[in-house]
Design an enzyme around this catalytic site. Structure first.
Site, PDB file in Angstrom:
ATOM      1  CG  ASP A  62      -0.361  -0.154   2.534  1.00 27.22           C
ATOM      2  OD1 ASP A  62       0.664  -0.851   2.653  1.00 27.22           O
ATOM      3  OD2 ASP A  62      -0.895   0.423   3.511  1.00 27.22           O
ATOM      4  CG  HIS A 133       5.304  -1.026   9.993  1.00 24.53           C
ATOM      5  ND1 HIS A 133       4.078  -1.186  10.582  1.00 24.53           N
ATOM      6  CD2 HIS A 133       5.090  -1.208   8.659  1.00 24.53           C
ATOM      7  CE1 HIS A 133       3.176  -1.471   9.652  1.00 24.53           C
ATOM      8  NE2 HIS A 133       3.759  -1.499   8.477  1.00 24.53           N
TER       9      HIS A 133
END
Ligand SMILES: [Zn+2]
Ligand SMILES: [Zn+2]
Length: 315
Positions: A62, A133
């Site tokens: 994304d 992340h």
């Protein structure tokens, strides 16, 4: 900062995925390039010209799937060099896309950087920030150079400098000699003025390091994938809740916060209501909205509707 995609994970009817365009004078810097970013740029009426740099926060789909299409367009049309900077793996990602865009007729500089690295540009610098992340991930800061202080014409006149090259030299920081005595620039020019700073979190759990790096920024663009009621999901997937993003903004003392990378399971109103409990100056931009950042002495950052193609419905 033009928000081209404010959704998380996959595009929806209402929202594109991660892409923000920094428009600074005639220059454009893209932060992430999710699927459909090229079309969002065209729909925004800003177009794809003027792009000098693409910063990647990490390599999830994304955030990067808009690259092959954009580079394919550039392979026919572009002559100016382009810098793509991102975390480890960025180079092999772009190499993997090469079958899509073939030979390029411009200089493509792909740089892999680690947190703390600085890329100097004309009038500003780009700083890679730490993010937490899944895999190698970065935040990015864009920091303008300091501006020279203001020259006080009354003080200068008192020293006998009213106009001409001597006044210009004083305002540039040089001392000048007038009628036999030395006038120090510092005696008539105020302290340097700070430039503007924008910080992008990328996808991340909240971290002290990022909050510290964002200290005093004009705008923090922070992901807010979840709301507090799904905080366990945020923790498990390496994301942030709207409350956590707002707490980070408050701790960092930024002037404004824009929440992006929002899941479609929540309404904009819900996200804003949660964030504003901790940071009242929170915005939740929709695609094509813009946060304008005036120079600090000209007021606070504000959210405005973006330059959207006129024939587009209200969506
Ligand atoms: Zn993402
Ligand atoms: Zn991600």
């Amino acid at each position: 900062v033009l928000f081209l995609g404010t959704g998380a994970r996959e595009p929806s009817v209402e929202r594109g995925v991660a892409a923000e365009l920094v428009i600074r004078g005639g220059e454009r810097i893209l932060v992430d390039c999710g699927e459909g970013t090229q079309r969002q740029m065209l729909l925004s009426t800003v177009g794809i010209g003027g792009l000098s740099t693409i910063l990647l926060t990490h390599l999830h789909a994304d955030h990067v799937l808009g690259l092959p299409g954009l580079l394919a367009t550039f392979s026919d049309t572009r002559e100016k060099p382009l810098l793509i900077a991102g975390p480890a793996g960025a180079r092999s990602l772009i190499d993997g896309f090469r079958t899509h865009f073939g030979d390029l007729h411009f200089d493509l500089d792909v740089r892999e950087v680690v947190s703390g690295e600085v890329i100097g540009r004309d009038g500003y610098r780009l700083l890679a920030l730490p993010a937490r992340h899944d895999g190698a991930a970065l935040g990015w800061e864009l920091a303008e150079d300091q501006r020279p202080g203001h020259l006080d014409p009354i003080r200068a006149a008192r020293h006998g400098v009213r106009e001409g090259p001597a006044l210009a030299r004083l305002s540039e920081g040089q001392d000048v000699r007038v009628n036999g005595h030395l006038v120090a620039s510092a005696s008539v020019v105020g302290p340097p003025q700070p430039g503007r700073r924008v910080v992008f979190s990328g996808d991340t759990r909240p971290t002290d390091l990022l909050a510290r790096a964002a200290g005093g920024a004009d705008l923090l663009v922070h992901e807010a994938t979840f709301l507090s009621r799904d905080r366990d999901k945020a923790r498990a997937t390496g994301h942030t809740t709207a409350a956590e993003a707002a707490q980070a903004a408050a701790a960092a003392g930024v002037r404004a916060l824009a929440l992006t990378h929002r899941s479609r399971r929540y309404s904009t109103e819900e996200v804003l209501a949660e964030a504003r409990q901790y940071f009242p100056e929170a915005f939740a931009p929709e695609d094509f909205d813009v946060v304008e950042i005036p120079l600090p002495e000209h007021g606070c950052p504000r959210l405005v509707s973006g330059p959207r193609a006129p024939d587009r419905g209200s969506g």
